[in-house]
Design an enzyme around this catalytic site. Structure first.
Site, mmCIF file in Angstrom:
data_model
loop_
_atom_site.group_PDB
_atom_site.id
_atom_site.type_symbol
_atom_site.label_atom_id
_atom_site.label_comp_id
_atom_site.label_asym_id
_atom_site.label_seq_id
_atom_site.Cartn_x
_atom_site.Cartn_y
_atom_site.Cartn_z
ATOM 1 N N GLY A 36 0.790 -1.227 0.000
ATOM 2 C CA GLY A 36 0.000 0.000 0.000
ATOM 3 C C GLY A 36 0.823 1.277 0.000
ATOM 4 O O GLY A 36 0.276 2.356 -0.206
ATOM 5 N N CYS A 41 -26.536 -11.885 -20.856
ATOM 6 C CA CYS A 41 -26.160 -13.220 -20.371
ATOM 7 C C CYS A 41 -26.878 -13.586 -19.077
ATOM 8 O O CYS A 41 -26.616 -14.646 -18.518
ATOM 9 C CB CYS A 41 -24.654 -13.323 -20.201
ATOM 10 S SG CYS A 41 -24.035 -12.467 -18.745
ATOM 11 N N CYS A 84 -19.115 -11.986 -19.940
ATOM 12 C CA CYS A 84 -20.416 -12.008 -20.599
ATOM 13 C C CYS A 84 -20.397 -12.975 -21.791
ATOM 14 O O CYS A 84 -21.289 -13.808 -21.954
ATOM 15 C CB CYS A 84 -20.778 -10.599 -21.061
ATOM 16 S SG CYS A 84 -22.511 -10.371 -21.469
ATOM 17 N N CYS A 88 -27.880 -9.045 -16.173
ATOM 18 C CA CYS A 88 -27.338 -8.612 -17.469
ATOM 19 C C CYS A 88 -28.344 -8.943 -18.571
ATOM 20 O O CYS A 88 -28.879 -10.048 -18.630
ATOM 21 C CB CYS A 88 -26.003 -9.320 -17.732
ATOM 22 S SG CYS A 88 -25.395 -9.121 -19.411
ATOM 23 N N CYS A 110 -23.166 -6.661 -18.815
ATOM 24 C CA CYS A 110 -21.915 -6.885 -18.091
ATOM 25 C C CYS A 110 -20.861 -5.900 -18.574
ATOM 26 O O CYS A 110 -20.674 -5.723 -19.782
ATOM 27 C CB CYS A 110 -21.354 -8.273 -18.374
ATOM 28 S SG CYS A 110 -22.238 -9.610 -17.621
#
Lengths: 298, 198
Positions: free
Chosen positions: A36, A248, A276, A245, A270
């Site tokens: 980080g 899909c 997808c 979605c 998506c």
């Protein structure tokens, strides 16, 4: 997967010269050792403008080898200009194989999404980062933000999130949502939707972040705690979508809104184009998927 | 004088890349063993794994500290200077990388560069030759990069070294990172790792 092709001649492998790669590699090793923390590095001019992923490209160039398989996504999609250009760049200068399949890739460079398919141990996720400093819009001076990180003084960030609650009734930050890494540094996850934040937590993959213009590299090692900042009475929440979605029928994924006409028609699909497509290949059909015509008709 | 029988990397570009990935992977997954097969011939007395790490990460921008055993052979500093451009320093706190032949005769970890609170990356990475590394060993590691805990065996592991490493851990984000190298294998102990002796 596209098989490797002979690399363009006249370039060093993966474009960068060896001294630059060594400098970047040293920064990456330090970044992994201090999760980080933003390691300064001598970012180079790349043959693309700042904002197009010069930081991510330099990190990828320093880690990639001839046996790697590269995937590049831009907002989850493999086929936008930025993703196609960077994929071609490495296919040309390093001769590496490229793919759009998340599971096949060993190095995935991403602009602003984490793939929906869970990542695995052998993978490296490289983020393109525009503004690496989470405190930058709260404190413009680098000398001061550096001091705040040194002292782990992140009160400013909590005040900012609190002001969101006071003004909007909830934390209104939806992307680039600040996280605390390994219990110490507060870090920008790059402008991914906050939907993706939980995927960073204890991911088996190594996550590297490159900011070219801002000259910073940082990292999250595998299996490292990544906690989105929040309050006890206002816990962190991800976006939810009302419908699956439209292509899909996937639920629990991040959806893009696509405007269809000028009469308010729209669909949600998506954002991860590979996820997808592979669901549709497996036979999943959303409400707007349409049906392929029988062979021979057009 | 440069030993004429010694060589650098067979392929400077791809060898450095492969060695870097092993290093990065070792640091990202502390205590895991990584196969390390350098393709070079360093001067006699300088282990190939250490030589290979030096050529992967060191150059004219980094100062190298050699422990007394390595410093006693001037051929090693000459080889490093010729192949990497790195200069050597006698002050361990100033070194970006320190190469250690004998972990038992090493200065305390606190004698090396520890970085400062604002720039903890300005610290020394220690590259230490050990006799052997094993997946099953007396050390139980935990911390970032480790799913639950991981065992590691290091021979030799001097008396009191775990306590020294814990003191280094307590300095976080300051502190040194260790890379341990045996024949054909490396493991890393970054400053984030907690060590318990089973």
């Amino acid at each position: 997967m596209n098989a490797p092709s002979p690399a363009e001649t006249g370039y060093n492998f993966a474009y960068l010269d060896e001294q630059t790669k060594r400098m970047i590699r040293r920064a990456i090793l330090k970044a992994i050792a201090i999760p980080g923390y933003q390691v300064p590095f001598a970012s180079r001019e790349m043959p693309m403008p700042y904002g197009w992923g010069t930081g991510g490209v330099q990190v990828t160039a320093a880690v990639i080898g001839p046996d790697d398989v590269l995937k590049v996504i831009d907002q989850g999609s493999d086929d936008t200009t930025n993703a196609v250009s960077i994929r071609k760049f490495f296919a040309k200068t390093a001769g590496v194989a490229t793919t759009t399949r998340t599971a096949e890739a060993t190095v995935i460079q991403t602009r602003h999404r984490i793939p929906e398919t869970p990542l695995s141990e052998g993978q490296i996720l490289v983020y393109q980062v525009p503004i690496p400093e989470p405190l930058r819009f709260l404190e413009p001076r680098e000398t001061e933000t550096r001091k705040l990180h040194a002292l782990a003084d992140y009160g400013l960030m909590h005040v900012k999130l609190y002001e969101d609650i006071a003004r909007h009734g909830h934390i209104a930050t939806t992307y680039d949502y600040p996280v605390e890494v390994a219990g110490r540094y507060v870090m920008n996850p790059s402008p991914t939707p906050k939907f993706d934040n939980p995927k960073m937590h204890r991911s088996p993959a190594l996550q590297l972040f490159g900011a070219g213009r801002e000259k910073r590299i940082y990292a999250v090692p595998p299996y490292t705690d990544v906690v989105s900042l929040d309050f006890e009475d206002h816990p962190f929440e991800v976006q939810r979508f009302e419908k699956p979605c439209a292509l899909c029928a996937a639920t629990g994924v991040y959806l893009d809104e696509v405007v269809l006409d000028d009469r308010g028609g729209r669909m949600f699909v998506c954002s991860d184009s590979d996820y997808c497509a592979s669901r549709r290949d497996a036979g999943h059909r959303g409400e707007m998927a349409g049906d392929a015509l029988p062979a021979g008709q057009s | 004088m440069l030993d004429v029988a010694s060589t650098g990397f067979a392929d400077p570009v791809l060898d450095a890349q492969a060695q870097f990935r092993a290093l990065a992977d070792a640091l990202a997954r502390p205590g895991s063993l990584r196969a390390f097969t350098p393709r070079l011939t360093p001067p006699v007395g300088f282990p190939a794994a250490l030589a290979s790490i030096a050529l992967t990460v060191a150059d004219h921008e980094t100062a190298i500290w050699l422990d007394p055993a390595f410093a006693a052979d001037p051929g090693i500093a000459v080889w490093l200077a010729f192949h990497s451009g790195a200069r050597t320093t006698s002050d361990p706190s100033e070194a970006a990388f320190a190469f250690v032949a004998d972990i038992r005769a090493m200065p305390p970890l606190a004698a090396f560069g520890l970085g400062d609170e604002a720039y903890p990356d300005r610290s020394t990475t220690l590259v230490i030759a050990v006799e052997s590394l094993a997946e099953e060993g007396a050390l139980v590691l935990s911390g970032p990069g480790i799913e639950t805990d991981r065992r590691l065996g290091v021979t030799p592991w001097p008396e009191g070294f775990s306590a020294q490493f814990a003191a280094n851990r307590a300095l976080f984000p300051r502190g040194v990172d260790l890379i341990l190298a045996a024949q054909g294998v490396i493991a890393a102990l970054p400053r984030t790792t907690r060590i318990r002796e089973a």
